[in-house]
Scaffold this motif. Structure first.
Motif, PDB file in Angstrom:
ATOM      1  N   SER A  51      -2.031  -1.333  -3.934  1.00 38.16           N
ATOM      2  CA  SER A  51      -3.126  -0.398  -4.194  1.00 38.16           C
ATOM      3  C   SER A  51      -4.128  -0.339  -3.049  1.00 38.16           C
ATOM      4  CB  SER A  51      -3.836  -0.763  -5.501  1.00 38.16           C
ATOM      5  OG  SER A  51      -4.292  -2.112  -5.474  1.00 38.16           O
ATOM      6  N   ARG A  52      -4.184  -1.380  -2.242  1.00 38.85           N
ATOM      7  CA  ARG A  52      -5.135  -1.399  -1.135  1.00 38.85           C
ATOM      8  C   ARG A  52      -4.615  -0.697   0.115  1.00 38.85           C
ATOM      9  NH1 ARG A  52      -6.936  -7.442  -0.236  1.00 38.85           N
ATOM     10  NH2 ARG A  52      -4.847  -7.914  -1.018  1.00 38.85           N
ATOM     11  N   ALA A  53      -3.382  -0.250   0.108  1.00 40.57           N
ATOM     12  CA  ALA A  53      -2.795   0.427   1.276  1.00 40.57           C
ATOM     13  C   ALA A  53      -3.136   1.922   1.237  1.00 40.57           C
ATOM     14  CB  ALA A  53      -1.289   0.204   1.310  1.00 40.57           C
ATOM     15  N   VAL A  54      -4.411   2.233   1.427  1.00 43.43           N
ATOM     16  CA  VAL A  54      -4.902   3.595   1.185  1.00 43.43           C
ATOM     17  C   VAL A  54      -4.423   4.586   2.244  1.00 43.43           C
ATOM     18  CG1 VAL A  54      -6.885   2.873  -0.180  1.00 43.43           C
ATOM     19  CG2 VAL A  54      -7.086   2.990   2.315  1.00 43.43           C
ATOM     20  N   GLY A  55      -4.292   4.135   3.491  1.00 41.44           N
ATOM     21  CA  GLY A  55      -3.788   5.029   4.526  1.00 41.44           C
ATOM     22  C   GLY A  55      -2.337   5.401   4.289  1.00 41.44           C
ATOM     23  N   PHE A  56      -1.547   4.406   3.904  1.00 41.52           N
ATOM     24  CA  PHE A  56      -0.141   4.645   3.581  1.00 41.52           C
ATOM     25  C   PHE A  56      -0.030   5.597   2.398  1.00 41.52           C
ATOM     26  CE2 PHE A  56       4.020   2.488   2.040  1.00 41.52           C
ATOM     27  CZ  PHE A  56       4.781   3.464   2.662  1.00 41.52           C
ATOM     28  N   GLU A  57      -0.883   5.406   1.408  1.00 38.48           N
ATOM     29  CA  GLU A  57      -0.890   6.297   0.249  1.00 38.48           C
ATOM     30  C   GLU A  57      -1.118   7.743   0.674  1.00 38.48           C
ATOM     31  OE1 GLU A  57      -3.512   7.225  -3.786  1.00 38.48           O
ATOM     32  OE2 GLU A  57      -3.749   5.303  -2.757  1.00 38.48           O
TER      33      GLU A  57
ATOM     34  N   ILE B   5       4.692   6.107  10.155  1.00 41.15           N
ATOM     35  CA  ILE B   5       4.160   4.948  10.862  1.00 41.15           C
ATOM     36  C   ILE B   5       2.970   4.419  10.070  1.00 41.15           C
ATOM     37  CG2 ILE B   5       3.278   4.054  13.027  1.00 41.15           C
ATOM     38  CD1 ILE B   5       6.106   5.201  13.198  1.00 41.15           C
ATOM     39  N   VAL B   6       3.005   3.142   9.748  1.00 43.12           N
ATOM     40  CA  VAL B   6       1.948   2.529   8.933  1.00 43.12           C
ATOM     41  C   VAL B   6       1.020   1.722   9.833  1.00 43.12           C
ATOM     42  CG1 VAL B   6       1.524   0.829   7.105  1.00 43.12           C
ATOM     43  CG2 VAL B   6       3.335   2.522   6.847  1.00 43.12           C
ATOM     44  N   ASN B   7      -0.282   1.801   9.547  1.00 43.23           N
ATOM     45  CA  ASN B   7      -1.253   1.106  10.392  1.00 43.23           C
ATOM     46  C   ASN B   7      -1.346  -0.380  10.045  1.00 43.23           C
ATOM     47  OD1 ASN B   7      -3.137   0.754   8.208  1.00 43.23           O
ATOM     48  ND2 ASN B   7      -3.887   2.834   8.519  1.00 43.23           N
ATOM     49  N   ASP B   8      -2.036  -1.114  10.922  1.00 41.51           N
ATOM     50  CA  ASP B   8      -2.124  -2.561  10.764  1.00 41.51           C
ATOM     51  C   ASP B   8      -2.822  -2.964   9.465  1.00 41.51           C
ATOM     52  OD1 ASP B   8      -0.918  -2.697  13.207  1.00 41.51           O
ATOM     53  OD2 ASP B   8      -2.656  -3.484  14.291  1.00 41.51           O
ATOM     54  N   GLU B   9      -3.852  -2.211   9.076  1.00 45.70           N
ATOM     55  CA  GLU B   9      -4.612  -2.551   7.877  1.00 45.70           C
ATOM     56  C   GLU B   9      -3.747  -2.472   6.626  1.00 45.70           C
ATOM     57  OE1 GLU B   9      -7.232  -1.566  11.127  1.00 45.70           O
ATOM     58  OE2 GLU B   9      -5.616  -0.402  10.214  1.00 45.70           O
ATOM     59  N   ASP B  10      -2.949  -1.428   6.526  1.00 36.87           N
ATOM     60  CA  ASP B  10      -2.088  -1.280   5.354  1.00 36.87           C
ATOM     61  C   ASP B  10      -0.952  -2.294   5.368  1.00 36.87           C
ATOM     62  OD1 ASP B  10      -3.657   0.765   4.430  1.00 36.87           O
ATOM     63  OD2 ASP B  10      -2.368   2.356   5.181  1.00 36.87           O
ATOM     64  N   ALA B  11      -0.434  -2.583   6.563  1.00 36.28           N
ATOM     65  CA  ALA B  11       0.628  -3.584   6.667  1.00 36.28           C
ATOM     66  C   ALA B  11       0.107  -4.960   6.299  1.00 36.28           C
ATOM     67  CB  ALA B  11       1.199  -3.598   8.079  1.00 36.28           C
ATOM     68  N   ALA B  12      -1.175  -5.224   6.587  1.00 34.90           N
ATOM     69  CA  ALA B  12      -1.752  -6.546   6.346  1.00 34.90           C
ATOM     70  C   ALA B  12      -1.918  -6.873   4.872  1.00 34.90           C
ATOM     71  CB  ALA B  12      -3.105  -6.667   7.053  1.00 34.90           C
ATOM     72  N   VAL B  13      -1.816  -5.868   3.984  1.00 36.85           N
ATOM     73  CA  VAL B  13      -1.813  -6.125   2.540  1.00 36.85           C
ATOM     74  C   VAL B  13      -0.407  -5.921   1.974  1.00 36.85           C
ATOM     75  CG1 VAL B  13      -4.254  -5.636   2.223  1.00 36.85           C
ATOM     76  CG2 VAL B  13      -2.611  -3.749   2.043  1.00 36.85           C
ATOM     77  N   LEU B  14       0.580  -6.007   2.873  1.00 43.90           N
ATOM     78  CA  LEU B  14       1.999  -5.791   2.533  1.00 43.90           C
ATOM     79  C   LEU B  14       2.215  -4.425   1.884  1.00 43.90           C
ATOM     80  CD1 LEU B  14       3.476  -9.247   1.465  1.00 43.90           C
ATOM     81  CD2 LEU B  14       3.446  -8.137   3.703  1.00 43.90           C
ATOM     82  N   GLY B  15       1.538  -3.417   2.437  1.00 42.88           N
ATOM     83  CA  GLY B  15       1.728  -2.052   1.942  1.00 42.88           C
ATOM     84  C   GLY B  15       3.152  -1.559   2.083  1.00 42.88           C
ATOM     85  N   LEU B  16       3.851  -2.035   3.118  1.00 46.43           N
ATOM     86  CA  LEU B  16       5.233  -1.608   3.321  1.00 46.43           C
ATOM     87  C   LEU B  16       6.199  -2.288   2.362  1.00 46.43           C
ATOM     88  CD1 LEU B  16       5.254  -1.403   7.196  1.00 46.43           C
ATOM     89  CD2 LEU B  16       5.939   0.451   5.649  1.00 46.43           C
ATOM     90  N   ASN B  17       5.757  -3.339   1.727  1.00 40.70           N
ATOM     91  CA  ASN B  17       6.603  -4.043   0.767  1.00 40.70           C
ATOM     92  C   ASN B  17       6.560  -3.269  -0.552  1.00 40.70           C
ATOM     93  OD1 ASN B  17       6.862  -6.858  -1.199  1.00 40.70           O
ATOM     94  ND2 ASN B  17       8.242  -6.586   0.518  1.00 40.70           N
ATOM     95  N   SER B  18       7.208  -2.107  -0.537  1.00 38.29           N
ATOM     96  CA  SER B  18       7.092  -1.138  -1.625  1.00 38.29           C
ATOM     97  C   SER B  18       8.476  -0.775  -2.150  1.00 38.29           C
ATOM     98  CB  SER B  18       6.364   0.116  -1.131  1.00 38.29           C
ATOM     99  OG  SER B  18       7.108   0.732  -0.097  1.00 38.29           O
ATOM    100  N   PHE B  19       8.493  -0.008  -3.239  1.00 33.07           N
ATOM    101  CA  PHE B  19       9.770   0.377  -3.832  1.00 33.07           C
ATOM    102  C   PHE B  19       9.712   1.844  -4.257  1.00 33.07           C
ATOM    103  CE2 PHE B  19      13.104   0.489  -7.142  1.00 33.07           C
ATOM    104  CZ  PHE B  19      14.163  -0.002  -6.377  1.00 33.07           C
ATOM    105  N   SER B  20      10.739   2.599  -3.856  1.00 32.95           N
ATOM    106  CA  SER B  20      10.762   4.041  -4.076  1.00 32.95           C
ATOM    107  C   SER B  20      11.974   4.460  -4.898  1.00 32.95           C
ATOM    108  CB  SER B  20      10.803   4.764  -2.719  1.00 32.95           C
ATOM    109  OG  SER B  20      11.000   6.154  -2.882  1.00 32.95           O
ATOM    110  N   ASP B  21      11.786   5.479  -5.738  1.00 33.60           N
ATOM    111  CA  ASP B  21      12.918   6.109  -6.418  1.00 33.60           C
ATOM    112  C   ASP B  21      13.214   7.474  -5.808  1.00 33.60           C
ATOM    113  OD1 ASP B  21      10.952   7.807  -7.371  1.00 33.60           O
ATOM    114  OD2 ASP B  21      11.200   7.299  -9.483  1.00 33.60           O
TER     115      ASP B  21
END
Length: 286
Positions: free
Chosen positions: A246-252, A222-238
């Motif tokens: 880089s600003r999505a520190v909680g998600f990190e 679950i990602v918080n509002d702050e990380d979502a607000a910098v499009l932290g979820l708009n990510s790519f995984s292998d």
């Protein structure tokens, strides 16, 4: 306390990276000259050269991870073409083309379909409005499909007919998260049970969709509002490395706890157009 922390680290599974092939578009013509999402403000200046430099850093990260990166030529007058994820959806050598909601992006659909044809894909031209991997995410064996702002639910039926996969419709309700890939990050696509796993922002979805996500992915991050607000979820995984804002520190931190290796990148200029890492990344599955 130290023993608890140690056991938590030990419990994190070993993540194994898989090689990816992706399509990108250099933002040579990027600017914000119209407004089709809440992130865009044409009255504010944009810096195309900065957008290019930031995009080149993302390109370098993918190459360093061993990805095969293919490029489509940017077209003058199509400033959003850099968001290649919206150009279609590919699986098993078949490319389902995009048909954009807004006229400003309309010519991108044929441009991407031409590229797919020229590079060995069978192309299925769309009937319904859809914006490719912006709203279609392959997670394990199923396709999560978004609707509410851009892609019509009819495109989900087209996906079912074309690919013969389970397609799960999810409804977006927050205009700031207008594409599915702004509200869900695919973390695993090749898990042993075939189900994969995700991270997501609950408030971006209606109650029915939240219930579906909770049932399908009980271990979702679950990602918080702050990380979502910098499009932290708009990510790519292998499946091991996760390239994120880089600003999505909680998600990190959450990713590290789960055994993933997050890699931060600054795409702040491209964020002015409403896009991030995943928006700039279309996975090619031949």
């Amino acid at each position: 306390m130290q023993d608890v922390a140690t056991s938590a680290v030990t419990a994190a599974p070993e993540r194994v990276a898989v090689k990816k092939t992706v399509l990108m578009c250099r933002p040579e013509h990027f600017t914000v000259s119209y407004r089709i999402n809440p992130w865009m403000h044409p009255e504010d200046p944009t810096d195309t050269s900065l957008a290019v430099r930031q995009w080149e850093e993302l390109y370098r990260i993918y190459r360093d991870l061993g990805f095969q990166v293919e490029l489509i030529d940017p077209i003058p007058g199509l400033p959003d073409m850099v968001y290649s994820a919206n150009g279609g959806f590919t699986l098993s050598g078949l490319a389902y083309g995009a048909r954009f909601q807004y006229d400003e992006r309309g010519p991108e659909g044929p441009a991407y379909m031409d590229w797919f044809r020229a590079h060995g894909f069978e192309v299925a031209e769309p009937v319904s409005v859809n914006e490719g991997e912006g709203d279609f995410l392959l997670v394990g064996d199923r396709i999560l499909a978004g609707t509410g702002f851009r892609s019509d639910a009819g495109s989900h039926d087209e996906l079912r007919r074309l690919f013969g996969r389970e397609v799960v419709t999810l409804t977006l309700v927050d205009p700031s998260f207008y594409h599915l890939d702004t509200a869900i990050a695919v973390l695993d696509t090749d898990s042993r049970d075939g189900q994969g796993n995700i991270a997501y922002l609950p408030k971006a979805f209606d109650a029915r969709s939240r219930a579906i996500i909770d049932e399908l992915y009980p271990d979702a991050v679950i990602v918080n509002d702050e990380d979502a607000a910098v499009l932290g979820l708009n990510s790519f995984s292998d499946n091991r490395h996760v390239v994120i804002a880089s600003r999505a520190v909680g998600f990190e931190a959450s990713l590290r706890e789960r055994g993933y290796v997050p890699i931060g990148v600054d795409l702040s200029e491209l964020l002015l157009g409403g896009g991030g890492v995943k928006c700039c990344t279309l996975e090619l599955r031949r």
